[in-house]
Design a protein around this motif. Structure first.
Motif, PDB file in Angstrom:
ATOM      1  N   ILE A 141       0.844  -1.193   0.000  1.00 44.34           N
ATOM      2  CA  ILE A 141       0.000   0.000   0.000  1.00 44.34           C
ATOM      3  C   ILE A 141       0.880   1.244   0.000  1.00 44.34           C
ATOM      4  CG2 ILE A 141      -1.801   1.260   1.245  1.00 44.34           C
ATOM      5  CD1 ILE A 141      -2.509  -1.517   2.531  1.00 44.34           C
ATOM      6  N   VAL A 142       0.718   2.066  -1.035  1.00 43.83           N
ATOM      7  CA  VAL A 142       1.522   3.274  -1.191  1.00 43.83           C
ATOM      8  C   VAL A 142       0.641   4.500  -0.972  1.00 43.83           C
ATOM      9  CG1 VAL A 142       2.923   4.639  -2.785  1.00 43.83           C
ATOM     10  CG2 VAL A 142       3.065   2.133  -2.828  1.00 43.83           C
ATOM     11  N   VAL A 143       1.064   5.359  -0.046  1.00 40.37           N
ATOM     12  CA  VAL A 143       0.346   6.602   0.240  1.00 40.37           C
ATOM     13  C   VAL A 143       1.331   7.751   0.107  1.00 40.37           C
ATOM     14  CG1 VAL A 143      -1.009   7.901   1.924  1.00 40.37           C
ATOM     15  CG2 VAL A 143      -1.191   5.402   1.847  1.00 40.37           C
ATOM     16  N   ASN A 144       0.975   8.749  -0.700  1.00 37.70           N
ATOM     17  CA  ASN A 144       1.872   9.888  -0.948  1.00 37.70           C
ATOM     18  C   ASN A 144       3.259   9.430  -1.384  1.00 37.70           C
ATOM     19  OD1 ASN A 144       0.081  12.068  -0.379  1.00 37.70           O
ATOM     20  ND2 ASN A 144       0.262  11.604   1.806  1.00 37.70           N
ATOM     21  N   LYS A 145       3.265   8.406  -2.243  1.00 35.68           N
ATOM     22  CA  LYS A 145       4.506   7.865  -2.822  1.00 35.68           C
ATOM     23  C   LYS A 145       5.445   7.272  -1.781  1.00 35.68           C
ATOM     24  CE  LYS A 145       4.833  10.146  -7.317  1.00 35.68           C
ATOM     25  NZ  LYS A 145       4.871   8.874  -8.045  1.00 35.68           N
ATOM     26  N   VAL A 146       4.907   6.904  -0.634  1.00 34.44           N
ATOM     27  CA  VAL A 146       5.681   6.222   0.404  1.00 34.44           C
ATOM     28  C   VAL A 146       5.015   4.878   0.678  1.00 34.44           C
ATOM     29  CG1 VAL A 146       6.536   6.290   2.779  1.00 34.44           C
ATOM     30  CG2 VAL A 146       6.391   8.408   1.438  1.00 34.44           C
ATOM     31  N   HIS A 189      -1.120   7.628  -4.726  1.00 35.48           N
ATOM     32  CA  HIS A 189      -1.746   6.631  -3.870  1.00 35.48           C
ATOM     33  C   HIS A 189      -2.148   5.426  -4.732  1.00 35.48           C
ATOM     34  CE1 HIS A 189      -2.010  10.165  -1.376  1.00 35.48           C
ATOM     35  NE2 HIS A 189      -3.000  10.681  -2.091  1.00 35.48           N
ATOM     36  N   TYR A 190      -1.714   4.241  -4.362  1.00 32.73           N
ATOM     37  CA  TYR A 190      -2.053   3.052  -5.143  1.00 32.73           C
ATOM     38  C   TYR A 190      -1.614   1.805  -4.385  1.00 32.73           C
ATOM     39  CZ  TYR A 190       2.898   3.460  -6.535  1.00 32.73           C
ATOM     40  OH  TYR A 190       4.270   3.575  -6.542  1.00 32.73           O
ATOM     41  N   THR A 191      -1.922   0.661  -4.931  1.00 32.26           N
ATOM     42  CA  THR A 191      -1.429  -0.608  -4.390  1.00 32.26           C
ATOM     43  C   THR A 191      -0.669  -1.338  -5.484  1.00 32.26           C
ATOM     44  OG1 THR A 191      -3.368  -1.929  -5.011  1.00 32.26           O
ATOM     45  CG2 THR A 191      -3.439  -0.814  -2.879  1.00 32.26           C
ATOM     46  N   PHE A 192       0.236  -2.201  -5.083  1.00 30.01           N
ATOM     47  CA  PHE A 192       0.831  -3.130  -6.042  1.00 30.01           C
ATOM     48  C   PHE A 192       0.965  -4.490  -5.367  1.00 30.01           C
ATOM     49  CE2 PHE A 192       4.458  -1.123  -3.941  1.00 30.01           C
ATOM     50  CZ  PHE A 192       5.370  -2.157  -3.737  1.00 30.01           C
ATOM     51  N   ASP A 193       0.756  -5.520  -6.162  1.00 33.29           N
ATOM     52  CA  ASP A 193       0.815  -6.900  -5.669  1.00 33.29           C
ATOM     53  C   ASP A 193       2.081  -7.575  -6.170  1.00 33.29           C
ATOM     54  OD1 ASP A 193      -1.661  -6.479  -4.538  1.00 33.29           O
ATOM     55  OD2 ASP A 193      -2.759  -7.425  -6.180  1.00 33.29           O
ATOM     56  N   VAL A 194       2.720  -8.331  -5.285  1.00 34.55           N
ATOM     57  CA  VAL A 194       3.973  -8.992  -5.636  1.00 34.55           C
ATOM     58  C   VAL A 194       3.996 -10.424  -5.131  1.00 34.55           C
ATOM     59  CG1 VAL A 194       5.343  -6.862  -5.651  1.00 34.55           C
ATOM     60  CG2 VAL A 194       5.107  -8.159  -3.532  1.00 34.55           C
ATOM     61  N   ILE A 195       4.874 -11.197  -5.744  1.00 32.90           N
ATOM     62  CA  ILE A 195       5.218 -12.526  -5.261  1.00 32.90           C
ATOM     63  C   ILE A 195       6.663 -12.467  -4.774  1.00 32.90           C
ATOM     64  CG2 ILE A 195       5.498 -14.962  -5.858  1.00 32.90           C
ATOM     65  CD1 ILE A 195       3.661 -14.410  -8.271  1.00 32.90           C
ATOM     66  N   ILE A 196       6.930 -13.042  -3.615  1.00 35.44           N
ATOM     67  CA  ILE A 196       8.301 -13.183  -3.138  1.00 35.44           C
ATOM     68  C   ILE A 196       8.646 -14.663  -3.091  1.00 35.44           C
ATOM     69  CG2 ILE A 196       9.934 -12.809  -1.269  1.00 35.44           C
ATOM     70  CD1 ILE A 196       8.403 -10.437  -0.371  1.00 35.44           C
ATOM     71  N   SER A 197       9.653 -15.035  -3.857  1.00 34.24           N
ATOM     72  CA  SER A 197      10.166 -16.408  -3.839  1.00 34.24           C
ATOM     73  C   SER A 197      11.667 -16.332  -3.634  1.00 34.24           C
ATOM     74  CB  SER A 197       9.839 -17.138  -5.148  1.00 34.24           C
ATOM     75  OG  SER A 197       8.447 -17.210  -5.359  1.00 34.24           O
ATOM     76  N   PHE A 198      12.065 -16.325  -2.375  1.00 32.47           N
ATOM     77  CA  PHE A 198      13.490 -16.202  -2.069  1.00 32.47           C
ATOM     78  C   PHE A 198      14.248 -17.379  -2.692  1.00 32.47           C
ATOM     79  CE2 PHE A 198      11.544 -13.953   1.616  1.00 32.47           C
ATOM     80  CZ  PHE A 198      12.083 -12.706   1.361  1.00 32.47           C
ATOM     81  N   GLN A 201      14.336 -11.924  -6.590  1.00 32.05           N
ATOM     82  CA  GLN A 201      13.739 -10.648  -6.224  1.00 32.05           C
ATOM     83  C   GLN A 201      12.228 -10.729  -6.385  1.00 32.05           C
ATOM     84  OE1 GLN A 201      14.541  -7.278  -8.693  1.00 32.05           O
ATOM     85  NE2 GLN A 201      13.933  -8.268 -10.594  1.00 32.05           N
ATOM     86  N   PRO A 202      11.486  -9.843  -5.715  1.00 34.16           N
ATOM     87  CA  PRO A 202      10.029  -9.843  -5.871  1.00 34.16           C
ATOM     88  C   PRO A 202       9.622  -9.685  -7.336  1.00 34.16           C
ATOM     89  CG  PRO A 202      10.685  -8.460  -4.033  1.00 34.16           C
ATOM     90  CD  PRO A 202      11.948  -8.832  -4.750  1.00 34.16           C
ATOM     91  N   CYS A 203       8.438 -10.173  -7.638  1.00 36.07           N
ATOM     92  CA  CYS A 203       7.908 -10.114  -9.001  1.00 36.07           C
ATOM     93  C   CYS A 203       6.539  -9.457  -8.957  1.00 36.07           C
ATOM     94  CB  CYS A 203       7.811 -11.537  -9.560  1.00 36.07           C
ATOM     95  SG  CYS A 203       7.133 -11.645 -11.225  1.00 36.07           S
ATOM     96  N   ILE A 204       6.352  -8.401  -9.747  1.00 40.06           N
ATOM     97  CA  ILE A 204       5.085  -7.666  -9.757  1.00 40.06           C
ATOM     98  C   ILE A 204       4.005  -8.485 -10.456  1.00 40.06           C
ATOM     99  CG2 ILE A 204       3.892  -5.604 -10.602  1.00 40.06           C
ATOM    100  CD1 ILE A 204       6.557  -4.127 -10.429  1.00 40.06           C
ATOM    101  N   ILE A 205       2.851  -8.574  -9.787  1.00 39.99           N
ATOM    102  CA  ILE A 205       1.677  -9.206 -10.394  1.00 39.99           C
ATOM    103  C   ILE A 205       0.759  -8.152 -11.001  1.00 39.99           C
ATOM    104  CG2 ILE A 205      -0.307 -10.701 -10.016  1.00 39.99           C
ATOM    105  CD1 ILE A 205       1.056 -11.744  -7.523  1.00 39.99           C
ATOM    106  N   ASP A 206       0.542  -7.058 -10.251  1.00 44.58           N
ATOM    107  CA  ASP A 206      -0.454  -6.086 -10.701  1.00 44.58           C
ATOM    108  C   ASP A 206      -0.321  -4.781  -9.930  1.00 44.58           C
ATOM    109  OD1 ASP A 206      -2.510  -5.238 -12.292  1.00 44.58           O
ATOM    110  OD2 ASP A 206      -4.007  -6.628 -11.500  1.00 44.58           O
ATOM    111  N   PHE A 207      -0.909  -3.726 -10.486  1.00 42.67           N
ATOM    112  CA  PHE A 207      -1.105  -2.440  -9.806  1.00 42.67           C
ATOM    113  C   PHE A 207      -2.601  -2.197  -9.684  1.00 42.67           C
ATOM    114  CE2 PHE A 207       3.155  -1.885 -11.485  1.00 42.67           C
ATOM    115  CZ  PHE A 207       3.810  -1.172 -10.492  1.00 42.67           C
TER     116      PHE A 207
END
Length: 264
Positions: A141-146, A189-198, A201-207
């Motif tokens: 969850i990103v708010v004000n680019k943080v 402000h937005y969300t992004f979804d990721v997969i982490i498979s150590f 590095q994380p892999c983006i699924i969606d925004f």
């Protein structure tokens, strides 16, 4: 349905090229007018091979073959999750054109997306089918680019390893966000979804948009929306919210209440 101002920015055809190197491989194919018209009219039993131009049919077949005939499908924004019940094994796995025709024509989600009037092109997005462990999927969850919040998408389910790996997950996703997303994605402000498979590095699924209709899983809209008017240093660490003990079956509301006021 997305708000009109979000249609372009959160369409995969808009963001995929910018993040291709850190996103799940995707083949985008523009939908021909005849198929779009059928999907917009909520007509059942659409047969792609019968109604669509030969070039489109060939392109889709080639894409399915390229992805080893095990494909996950979505449109610009959503997957046809409501059509899973019609599939073998209750999975949105596409192996041929018949599967694709079924999922697109049986889904109200797809129909609603395509019923909107927009100047942007409509696509099908084909991705390699992966068996993803639920504990490896996160919504950020990103708010004000943080980056302010991290939540498992499989909420509220208890995973014992989160307690030990929590600091590593926070550091991994914080660094990934700063290095790959913060200065590239245009919204504040937005969300992004990721997969982490150590150790990968994380892999983006969606925004996705961040509003009162967004599924924030472990967080409530009230606590996240209260952050919109608060400027904070970029160095602030995001909150990774997870169940830290196995307390049995809980509703999402009860689980959120357990962690209330985390940002105060």
């Amino acid at each position: 349905m997305l708000e009109s101002q979000d249609l372009k920015l959160f369409s995969i055809h808009f963001w995929y090229e910018k993040f291709q190197s850190v996103a799940l491989k995707t083949i985008l194919i523009e939908i021909p007018p005849i198929l779009l018209q059928k999907l917009q009219s909520d007509e059942s039993d659409v047969n792609i091979e019968e109604i669509c131009p030969h070039e489109f049919v060939t392109e889709v077949k080639n894409a399915i073959n390229t992805l080893d005939k095990n494909v996950f499908v979505k449109n610009n924004w959503h997957a046809p999750m409501d059509a899973k019940m019609f599939s073998f094994g209750n999975q949105l796995k596409v192996t041929n054109l018949d599967d694709l025709s079924l999922f697109l024509s049986a889904s109200n989600i797809i129909s609603e997306d395509f019923s909107t009037q927009s100047s942007i092109p409509f696509y099908i997005a084909l991705k390699p089918w992966k068996s993803i462990h639920p504990a490896s999927e996160f919504r950020c969850i990103v708010v004000n680019k943080v980056l302010r919040g991290i939540t498992p998408r499989d909420w509220p389910t208890y995973y014992a390893h989160f307690k030990d790996e929590g600091p590593v997950i926070i550091e991994t996703l914080s660094n990934f966000y700063k290095e790959n997303i913060a200065d590239v994605f245009p919204k504040r402000h937005y969300t992004f979804d990721v997969i982490i498979s150590f150790p990968d590095q994380p892999c983006i699924i969606d925004f996705g948009p961040l509003n009162s209709k967004t599924n924030l899983y472990a967080f409530s809209w009230k606590e996240i929306s209260s952050l919109f008017d608060k400027e904070v240093p970029e160095e602030v660490a995001p909150i990774f919210r997870y169940l830290d003990s196995d307390i049995g079956i809980m509703s999402r509301t009860d689980a959120i209440y357990k962690f209330a006021n985390a940002f105060t």
